[in-house]
Design an enzyme around this catalytic site. Structure first.
Site, PDB file in Angstrom:
ATOM      1  N   ASN A  70       4.816   4.750   0.812  1.00  0.00           N
ATOM      2  CA  ASN A  70       6.141   4.156   1.010  1.00  0.00           C
ATOM      3  C   ASN A  70       7.117   5.313   1.177  1.00  0.00           C
ATOM      4  O   ASN A  70       7.477   5.968   0.210  1.00  0.00           O
ATOM      5  CB  ASN A  70       6.490   3.301  -0.225  1.00  0.00           C
ATOM      6  CG  ASN A  70       7.924   2.797  -0.199  1.00  0.00           C
ATOM      7  OD1 ASN A  70       8.597   2.894   0.831  1.00  0.00           O
ATOM      8  ND2 ASN A  70       8.392   2.262  -1.318  1.00  0.00           N
ATOM      9  N   TRP A  71       7.513   5.543   2.437  1.00  0.00           N
ATOM     10  CA  TRP A  71       8.344   6.730   2.714  1.00  0.00           C
ATOM     11  C   TRP A  71       9.809   6.511   2.340  1.00  0.00           C
ATOM     12  O   TRP A  71      10.616   7.428   2.434  1.00  0.00           O
ATOM     13  CB  TRP A  71       8.214   7.120   4.191  1.00  0.00           C
ATOM     14  CG  TRP A  71       6.854   7.655   4.577  1.00  0.00           C
ATOM     15  CD1 TRP A  71       5.805   7.922   3.731  1.00  0.00           C
ATOM     16  CD2 TRP A  71       6.395   7.991   5.891  1.00  0.00           C
ATOM     17  NE1 TRP A  71       4.732   8.407   4.441  1.00  0.00           N
ATOM     18  CE2 TRP A  71       5.062   8.453   5.771  1.00  0.00           C
ATOM     19  CE3 TRP A  71       6.975   7.951   7.156  1.00  0.00           C
ATOM     20  CZ2 TRP A  71       4.310   8.878   6.880  1.00  0.00           C
ATOM     21  CZ3 TRP A  71       6.221   8.364   8.258  1.00  0.00           C
ATOM     22  CH2 TRP A  71       4.914   8.816   8.111  1.00  0.00           C
ATOM     23  N   LYS A  72      10.154   5.287   1.995  1.00  0.00           N
ATOM     24  CA  LYS A  72      11.549   4.953   1.639  1.00  0.00           C
ATOM     25  C   LYS A  72      12.500   5.452   2.732  1.00  0.00           C
ATOM     26  O   LYS A  72      12.116   5.494   3.896  1.00  0.00           O
ATOM     27  CB  LYS A  72      11.876   5.509   0.256  1.00  0.00           C
ATOM     28  CG  LYS A  72      10.828   5.074  -0.783  1.00  0.00           C
ATOM     29  CD  LYS A  72      11.240   5.287  -2.198  1.00  0.00           C
ATOM     30  CE  LYS A  72      10.117   4.826  -3.127  1.00  0.00           C
ATOM     31  NZ  LYS A  72      10.476   4.866  -4.523  1.00  0.00           N
TER      32      LYS A  72
ATOM     33  N   GLY B  27       5.186   6.737  -3.471  1.00  0.00           N
ATOM     34  CA  GLY B  27       6.492   7.114  -2.930  1.00  0.00           C
ATOM     35  C   GLY B  27       6.561   8.612  -2.676  1.00  0.00           C
ATOM     36  O   GLY B  27       6.098   9.114  -1.658  1.00  0.00           O
ATOM     37  N   GLY B  28       7.124   9.330  -3.633  1.00  0.00           N
ATOM     38  CA  GLY B  28       7.378  10.774  -3.475  1.00  0.00           C
ATOM     39  C   GLY B  28       6.187  11.568  -2.962  1.00  0.00           C
ATOM     40  O   GLY B  28       6.334  12.389  -2.042  1.00  0.00           O
TER      41      GLY B  28
ATOM     42  N   SER C 257       5.078   7.033  -9.635  1.00  0.00           N
ATOM     43  CA  SER C 257       4.713   8.430  -9.893  1.00  0.00           C
ATOM     44  C   SER C 257       3.210   8.691  -9.798  1.00  0.00           C
ATOM     45  O   SER C 257       2.665   9.459 -10.584  1.00  0.00           O
ATOM     46  CB  SER C 257       5.273   8.893 -11.239  1.00  0.00           C
ATOM     47  OG  SER C 257       6.689   8.803 -11.242  1.00  0.00           O
TER      48      SER C 257
ATOM     49  N   GLU D  38      13.603  -1.379  -5.787  1.00  0.00           N
ATOM     50  CA  GLU D  38      14.865  -0.833  -5.255  1.00  0.00           C
ATOM     51  C   GLU D  38      15.620  -1.888  -4.450  1.00  0.00           C
ATOM     52  O   GLU D  38      16.849  -1.890  -4.417  1.00  0.00           O
ATOM     53  CB  GLU D  38      14.568   0.434  -4.418  1.00  0.00           C
ATOM     54  CG  GLU D  38      14.191   1.599  -5.327  1.00  0.00           C
ATOM     55  CD  GLU D  38      13.259   2.625  -4.712  1.00  0.00           C
ATOM     56  OE1 GLU D  38      13.057   2.627  -3.485  1.00  0.00           O
ATOM     57  OE2 GLU D  38      12.715   3.442  -5.493  1.00  0.00           O
TER      58      GLU D  38
ATOM     59  N   GLY E 180       9.572   7.147  -9.381  1.00  0.00           N
ATOM     60  CA  GLY E 180      10.358   8.342  -9.087  1.00  0.00           C
ATOM     61  C   GLY E 180      10.791   9.118 -10.322  1.00  0.00           C
ATOM     62  O   GLY E 180      11.634  10.013 -10.237  1.00  0.00           O
TER      63      GLY E 180
ATOM     64  N   GLU F  20       4.488  -2.110 -10.041  1.00  0.00           N
ATOM     65  CA  GLU F  20       5.267  -0.884 -10.122  1.00  0.00           C
ATOM     66  C   GLU F  20       6.257  -0.991 -11.279  1.00  0.00           C
ATOM     67  O   GLU F  20       7.358  -1.540 -11.111  1.00  0.00           O
ATOM     68  CB  GLU F  20       6.045  -0.657  -8.818  1.00  0.00           C
ATOM     69  CG  GLU F  20       5.164  -0.513  -7.600  1.00  0.00           C
ATOM     70  CD  GLU F  20       5.853   0.295  -6.501  1.00  0.00           C
ATOM     71  OE1 GLU F  20       5.282   1.301  -6.091  1.00  0.00           O
ATOM     72  OE2 GLU F  20       6.963  -0.077  -6.094  1.00  0.00           O
TER      73      GLU F  20
ATOM     74  N   HIS G  80      10.368  -4.894  -3.413  1.00  0.00           N
ATOM     75  CA  HIS G  80      10.364  -3.588  -4.105  1.00  0.00           C
ATOM     76  C   HIS G  80      11.515  -3.548  -5.105  1.00  0.00           C
ATOM     77  O   HIS G  80      12.597  -4.094  -4.837  1.00  0.00           O
ATOM     78  CB  HIS G  80      10.500  -2.465  -3.076  1.00  0.00           C
ATOM     79  CG  HIS G  80      10.257  -1.115  -3.669  1.00  0.00           C
ATOM     80  ND1 HIS G  80      11.207  -0.455  -4.397  1.00  0.00           N
ATOM     81  CD2 HIS G  80       9.153  -0.329  -3.679  1.00  0.00           C
ATOM     82  CE1 HIS G  80      10.703   0.703  -4.817  1.00  0.00           C
ATOM     83  NE2 HIS G  80       9.461   0.799  -4.398  1.00  0.00           N
TER      84      HIS G  80
HETATM   85  P1  PGA Z   1       7.101   7.021  -6.593  1.00  0.00           P
HETATM   86  O1  PGA Z   1       7.544   5.664  -5.859  1.00  0.00           O
HETATM   87  O2  PGA Z   1       5.646   7.250  -6.245  1.00  0.00           O
HETATM   88  O3  PGA Z   1       7.997   8.072  -6.028  1.00  0.00           O
HETATM   89  O4  PGA Z   1       7.296   6.806  -8.060  1.00  0.00           O
HETATM   90  C1  PGA Z   1       6.675   4.568  -5.763  1.00  0.00           C
HETATM   91  C2  PGA Z   1       7.357   3.412  -5.092  1.00  0.00           C
HETATM   92  O5  PGA Z   1       8.559   3.190  -5.331  1.00  0.00           O
HETATM   93  O6  PGA Z   1       6.740   2.670  -4.310  1.00  0.00           O
END
Ligand code: PGA
Length: 248
Positions: free
Chosen positions: A9-11, A230-231, A209, A96, A170, A164, A94
């Site tokens: 997930n590149w956000k 994500g990251g 994470s 966010e 993050g 999640e 998600h």
């Molecule tokens: P993260 O994000 O790996 O940076 O914690 C995961 C996500 O939000 O899908």
């Protein structure tokens, strides 16, 4: 037997140049057999990513979609448009989106319905906050999110669920493999009670994470069928190391 699935997930990250080099890194070398891999860039980068991935086994998804198929919804993107482009997946609900855009379970449910109708495979995200976990509410919250998004859906056989925990996204804090497995077991049990869902066939991803050094332990759990990353999905070497952990 559920095939492992690792989704990046590149956000809201990337430029045309950085995506060219990220995909260059990701697509170089032999593809890892046995593990399905997907990436989810922003809407504007989808055509570029789809073109670059066309000759590979890597599939592509969007990070969200509208709850409607067309019409006067300024700024929205319909799931049918994503399917027409060549997207296979769409991340929905998600945390966010729930946190910054006020998405409710009802809105997520509407998106799941139109996404499935358009032929996309939804990756439905659920997860509790730190306060909810500390109050002993984690399983109740996650089950309610799941039922809110899935109950009454016509067909759920292409469904993927991502657990999640909000406190792990993050932050560098990861649920322990035991905490994640416990919740995944609860999610699978909850899916058993939802009409149209095939609990044993549905892949349950862990997200929050995930890194090369914790991925293998997470993937070793019986109900963890991959990861939403994500990251660590923004660096080719890090993402490839997670994919390799899935194949180990
Ligand atoms: P993260 O994000 O790996 O940076 O914690 C995961 C996500 O939000 O899908």
């Amino acid at each position: 037997m559920r095939q492992l699935l690792v989704v990046g997930n590149w956000k809201m990250n990337g430029s045309r140049a950085s995506i060219n080099s990220l995909l260059d890194g990701l697509l170089s070398g032999p593809a890892v057999a046995g593990t399905e891999v997907a990436v989810c860039p922003t809407y504007v980068h989808l055509p570029q990513v789809l073109a670059l991935c066309a000759a590979s086994a890597m599939t592509v998804g969007a990070q969200d979609c509208s709850h409607m198929q067309s019409g006067a919804y300024t700024g929205e993107v319909a799931p049918g448009m994503l399917a027409e482009l060549g997207c296979r997946w769409v991340i929905l609900g998600h945390s966010e989106r729930r946190q910054y855009h006020g998405e409710s379970d009802a809105l997520v449910a509407a998106k799941v319905a139109v996404a499935i109708e358009a032929g996309l495979q939804p990756i439905v995200c659920v997860g509790e906050t730190r306060e909810q976990r500390e109050a002993g509410e984690a399983q109740r919250v996650v089950s309610a999110q799941l039922k809110g998004a899935l109950q009454g859906q016509a067909s759920l056989n292409a469904l993927v669920v991502a657990y999640e925990p909000v406190w792990a996204i993050g932050t560098g804090l990861t649920a322990t493999p035991e905490q994640a497995q416990e919740m995944h077991e609860c999610i699978r049990a909850c899916l058993e009670s939802i009409d149209g869902a095939d609990a044993q066939a549905t892949r349950l991803l862990y997200g929050g994470s995930v890194k090369a050094d914790n991925a293998a332990q997470l993937f070793a759990q019986p109900d963890i069928d991959g990861a939403l990353v994500g990251g660590a999905a923004l660096q080719a070497a890090d993402f490839k190391a997670i994919i390799a952990a899935a194949a180990a």
